[in-house]
Enzyme design. Structure first.
Site, PDB file in Angstrom:
ATOM      1  N   GLU A 180      56.176  56.959  24.580  1.00  0.00           N
ATOM      2  CA  GLU A 180      56.121  55.935  23.532  1.00  0.00           C
ATOM      3  C   GLU A 180      56.801  54.647  23.982  1.00  0.00           C
ATOM      4  O   GLU A 180      57.564  54.026  23.231  1.00  0.00           O
ATOM      5  CB  GLU A 180      56.760  56.465  22.235  1.00  0.00           C
TER       6      GLU A 180
ATOM      7  N   GLU B 268      52.718  65.205  22.120  1.00  0.00           N
ATOM      8  CA  GLU B 268      53.781  65.469  21.145  1.00  0.00           C
ATOM      9  C   GLU B 268      53.155  65.516  19.759  1.00  0.00           C
ATOM     10  O   GLU B 268      52.273  64.720  19.448  1.00  0.00           O
ATOM     11  CB  GLU B 268      54.818  64.343  21.220  1.00  0.00           C
TER      12      GLU B 268
HETATM   13  C1  GAL Z   1      58.715  60.760  18.421  1.00  0.00           C
HETATM   14  C2  GAL Z   1      59.572  60.555  19.665  1.00  0.00           C
HETATM   15  C3  GAL Z   1      60.583  61.678  19.819  1.00  0.00           C
HETATM   16  C4  GAL Z   1      61.281  61.945  18.525  1.00  0.00           C
HETATM   17  C5  GAL Z   1      60.263  62.255  17.465  1.00  0.00           C
HETATM   18  C6  GAL Z   1      60.861  62.628  16.128  1.00  0.00           C
HETATM   19  O1  GAL Z   1      58.038  59.606  18.067  1.00  0.00           O
HETATM   20  O2  GAL Z   1      58.761  60.535  20.802  1.00  0.00           O
HETATM   21  O3  GAL Z   1      61.498  61.333  20.818  1.00  0.00           O
HETATM   22  O4  GAL Z   1      62.026  60.831  18.196  1.00  0.00           O
HETATM   23  O5  GAL Z   1      59.455  61.116  17.298  1.00  0.00           O
HETATM   24  O6  GAL Z   1      59.864  62.832  15.191  1.00  0.00           O
END
Ligand code: GAL
Length: 833
Positions: free
Chosen positions: A419, A527
């Site tokens: 991100e 993710e």
């Molecule tokens: C994502 C990020 C992670 C964590 C997660 C929590 O956007 O890549 O590091 O912060 O959100 O939901």
């Protein structure tokens, strides 16, 4: 018996041969360091008086020693991170016999901004807190005299991380002693250009260093060894290496009918590189080898050894709960064992280079690893993060990571950013360093990758091309990917054309029609989910249907800082576990998923703030106790029989309770309350659980799963009685007396019938005798503000954990537990060499 003794004799002989003839010594350099929290500009000096400093063994994380009882703004999300500056010193000697040897010190990782000296000579600095690095001690080391390594660690600029980083020399340190002609640091590259069930061709590139002042001739042997250590075949070649230079040799070996490395059978060969001079072995170096082939198909997803495999992965941060960031092989192994049991087959090292021990274990245990480098590039996410070092250090850090890790069979993808804000243009102005930008531009303009005309690309795409190019030059055998929360093709990373696979973070509504915008591309969900749960805490979905699932952008009234365990709570950008898995399971073009996260971690206590200090995202809590959702995955991801019912059965008469069951290998589940059937239920294609709304009456809730009318499994949950005793259960009652091994002891309170009370919250004090110590205590409660090193802990929803660590003497450890109103109990743990 006779055979056993013969084997013992042979191995003793072999062992003594290898110790006597050791041509390369990689010594554990973690014992007996001196440590001081605070700064002293003179502490690098050899004569410096450190007698008042604390003595400790590494790995060490000084931040975990503090408690979380004040809202330290240092870490975003409220988890206090006492940073500061710390110094470490270690005195050591080497014998005269080593006069003509070379000495290197290898640090697996220091968080962060480390500077290192030997005997007052400055060796170098390394800002990145997750990268491994080496210094050459040879010119400064004095045989038979006192030598001192001094390390200054500066973690004072806060905040510099979005999660708990830890502080200090939190990974292992090695002292490597070699002859003047030796395999260089990360000096082998073993690939398998041709692999099938019939045959494999193995290519070995060895980078040999010669530190002599004259050129040297050497014979380089590459020996292929199977998992049992038996030699299969070998090859050799001659190499002339100039004085004080490196030489490279490429060799290949063929093998018939190789045993392929897979998730189910992670078979490991080894390449032993031997250097001989005048028929004498002068160096021996081992490289792991897993023989496998894989591909990503845009329509059909991921294939390993020709077979379709859905990647069922989790993202994990690096902390190990109450051990903090201090690396411990057994603690990582325990996590991986629990994930394997759940059916998980993939790990994403969010969002930084992992400890080498994690990768070794993934090689051995069979995980599909996405090895990750950065959470940010030039654009910062926290005020003092790595973006400040990125311009100067990214090339070195990225190069070193790939060099270090490229021989691990478990690694299938290089993830070069999570991100990163370079996905977009609009925030360029704040951190753009023009000189750097020009360097990147000039570099990228010389490339013409995949028909992209670099000149037309935005600076951020050019940077992407540059980073991908660094990786590809060192390892062209694995795809390059990034985790993206901009899932439109306008994302500069996608526009660069430099990605081999498209990685989406969240945005599940774009998964199904992915090919409309990304024709012929492969997709992986880098993710997803970010569901929120506190183990053993329940808010009935049927009671809160109007805001189901709960999200903190909707009315979210929560005086206690806890989230429900029914998979009915998630962040606004996430989904429930079932919603994620439904899509990933259904669509072949989705190669797999890395869920956020396998384990709760320190920091980022979304959706709350202090006094919460750790996350709610884990499938397991911070102590490693499974939340209920663990069994949903186990029922979907494994073949073993699963039946799990929840919640507990300690409620108030008259309450209506949602009872959920996860199950598999059965057609239906029948629920009984105190012997009376409440009916049979079956899962639908879209739902991975069944549920009943049950008016609570104390007693026994019993579930039976049936296949073709025959019972498969039975599970019971009982209303527990009065608390009468404490129970301690160790995951292993014999551990190694190596000063590192751990026993994880679960603490519960039982009723007279021996049932663990699921709502118990008693405070328990621990003490220890014998050959070990308490490395930490935990209970999985994200709001517990006591230091995780404290030898006492309240149970949280019925459970607490004590982590017991051995010292180097074999014998026994007695862990005692005390609590008001109960008899003291103890457990014995044996330690042996
Ligand atoms: C994502 C990020 C992670 C964590 C997660 C929590 O956007 O890549 O590091 O912060 O959100 O939901």
């Amino acid at each position: 018996m006779k055979r056993y003794y013969i084997l013992l004799l042979i191995s003793t002989i072999l062992l003594s041969c290898t110790t006597q003839d050791k041509v390369r010594d990689t010594a554990d350099f973690t014992d007996n360091w001196k440590f001081c929290l605070g700064d002293d500009s003179l502490a690098y000096n050899i004569q410096y008086d450190d007698s008042k400093w604390r003595t400790l063994n590494l790995p060490h994380d000084w931040s975990i020693e503090a408690d979380f009882s004040s809202d330290n703004p240092a870490t975003p999300g409220g988890g206090a991170l006492p940073g500061g500056i710390g110094w470490y010193r270690k005195e050591f000697t080497v014998g005269k016999s080593k006069e003509d040897k070379n000495f290197y010190i290898d640090f697996d990782g220091i968080y962060w901004n480390s500077k290192v000296w030997i005997n007052g000579h400055f060796l170098g600095e390394r800002p990145n807190g997750y990268i491994s690095f080496r210094y050459d001690l040879t010119p400064y080391i004095k045989p038979e005299e006192k030598n001192v390594i001094a390390v200054r660690v500066d973690n004072s600029q806060q905040p510099n991380s979005r999660w708990y980083s830890g502080s200090g020399i939190y990974r292992n340190v090695w002292l490597v002693t070699v002859n003047p002609v030796h395999v260089d640091h990360w000096g082998t590259y073993v690939t398998t250009p041709v692999v099938s069930e019939q045959k494999a061709e193995i290519k070995i590139i060895s980078n040999i260093r010669n530190t002599e002042s004259t050129s040297q001739n050497a014979d380089i042997y590459s020996i292929l060894v199977d998992a049992k250590g038996r030699e299969i075949t070998q090859t050799n070649g001659k190499l002339k290496i100039d004085a004080q230079a490196n030489g490279e040799i490429e060799q290949s070996i063929s093998i018939e009918k190789p045993v392929l490395w897979s998730v189910e059978n992670p078979y490991l060969y080894k390449i032993i590189t031997q250097i001989k001079q005048n028929d004498k072995i002068v160096d021996e170096y081992e490289t792991p080898l897993g023989i496998r082939y894989f591909s990503f198909d845009a329509e059909k997803g991921f294939f390993l050894n020709g077979k379709s495999v859905k990647i069922k992965g989790v993202c994990n941060h690096h902390d190990l709960g109450c051990l903090g960031a201090a690396v411990n092989t057994r603690a990582i192994e325990r996590q991986l064992e629990m994930l394997k049991e759940m059916g998980c087959n993939g790990i994403r090292t969010a969002h930084n280079p992992p400890a080498p021990e994690l990768l070794d274990l993934c090689d051995k245990m069979g995980f599909i690893v996405m090895d990750e480098t950065f959470d940010m590039w030039r654009k910062k996410k926290s005020p003092y993060d790595y973006s400040q070092y990125f311009p100067e250090w990214h090339e070195k850090d990225l190069t070193d990571l790939i060099l270090r890790d490229r021989n691990h069979p478990s690694i299938f993808m290089w993830c070069i950013g999570n991100e990163v804000l370079e996905q977009w243009s609009h925030i360029d102005a704040d951190t753009l360093d023009l000189q750097q930008a020009n360097m990147v531009l000039n570099f990228a303009n010389t490339l013409d990758k995949k028909n992209v005309k670099p000149k037309e690309l935005h600076i951020n795409s050019l940077l992407t091309v540059k980073l991908a190019d660094i990786v590809r030059k060192i390892d062209p055998t694995r795809p390059i990917i990034t985790g993206n929360n901009e899932t439109e093709p306008s994302n500069h990373i996608f526009r660069s054309g430099a990605m081999d696979i498209i990685g989406f973070n969240y945005h599940e509504y774009n998964w199904i029609d992915f090919h409309e915008k990304f024709p012929n591309q492969s997709l992986i969900i880098t993710e997803s989910t970010s569901a929120l749960m506190s183990r053993g805490y329940y808010q009935m979905p049927s009671d809160s249907m109007s805001i189901w699932p709960e999200r903190w952008d909707k009315p979210f009234d929560r005086p206690v800082h806890h989230c429900s365990s029914y998979d009915n709570c998630h962040v606004p950008w996430g989904t429930t576990h079932e919603d994620t898995w439904r899509l990933v399971k259904k669509y072949d073009h989705i190669s797999g998923v890395y869920l956020w996260t396998g384990f709760d971690y320190l920091g980022e206590p979304t959706p709350f703030w202090w006094p919460s200090r750790s996350s709610y995202f884990g499938i397991m809590d911070l102590a490693g106790f499974p939340k209920d959702i663990y069994y949903m995955y186990q029922s979907e991801w494994t073949d073993k029989d699963v039946l799990h019912i929840f919640p507990h059965w300690n409620w108030q008469e008259g309450q209506d309770i949602d009872v959920w069951a996860y199950y598999n290998n059965a057609d239906e589940v029948e629920l009984f309350l105190n012997g009376k059937s409440l009916g049979k239920k079956s899962k639908t294609d879209d739902q991975f659980h069944v549920f009943w709304r049950v008016p609570y009456k104390k007693g026994t809730l019993k579930a039976i799963s049936y296949k073709n009318g025959r019972e498969v499994m039975t599970k019971e949950v009982k209303t527990t009685g009065e608390a009468v005793s404490i129970r301690l259960t160790a995951d292993r009652q014999t551990i190694k007396a190596d000063g590192k091994d751990l026993s994880f002891v679960t603490v519960e309170i039982l009723d007279a019938e021996g049932n663990a009370i699921p709502v118990a919250d008693n405070l328990i004090d621990f003490s220890i005798e014998g050959n070990g110590f308490i490395a930490g205590t935990d209970n999985g409660d994200p709001t517990d503000s006591n230091s995780l090193k404290k030898p006492s802990r309240k149970l949280f929803n019925g459970k607490a954990l004590v982590v017991v660590q051995s010292n180097k003497n074999s014998g026994k450890i007695i862990l005692k537990a005390k609590s008001d109103g109960f008899e003291d109990v103890s457990i014995e743990i044996k330690t042996s060499k």
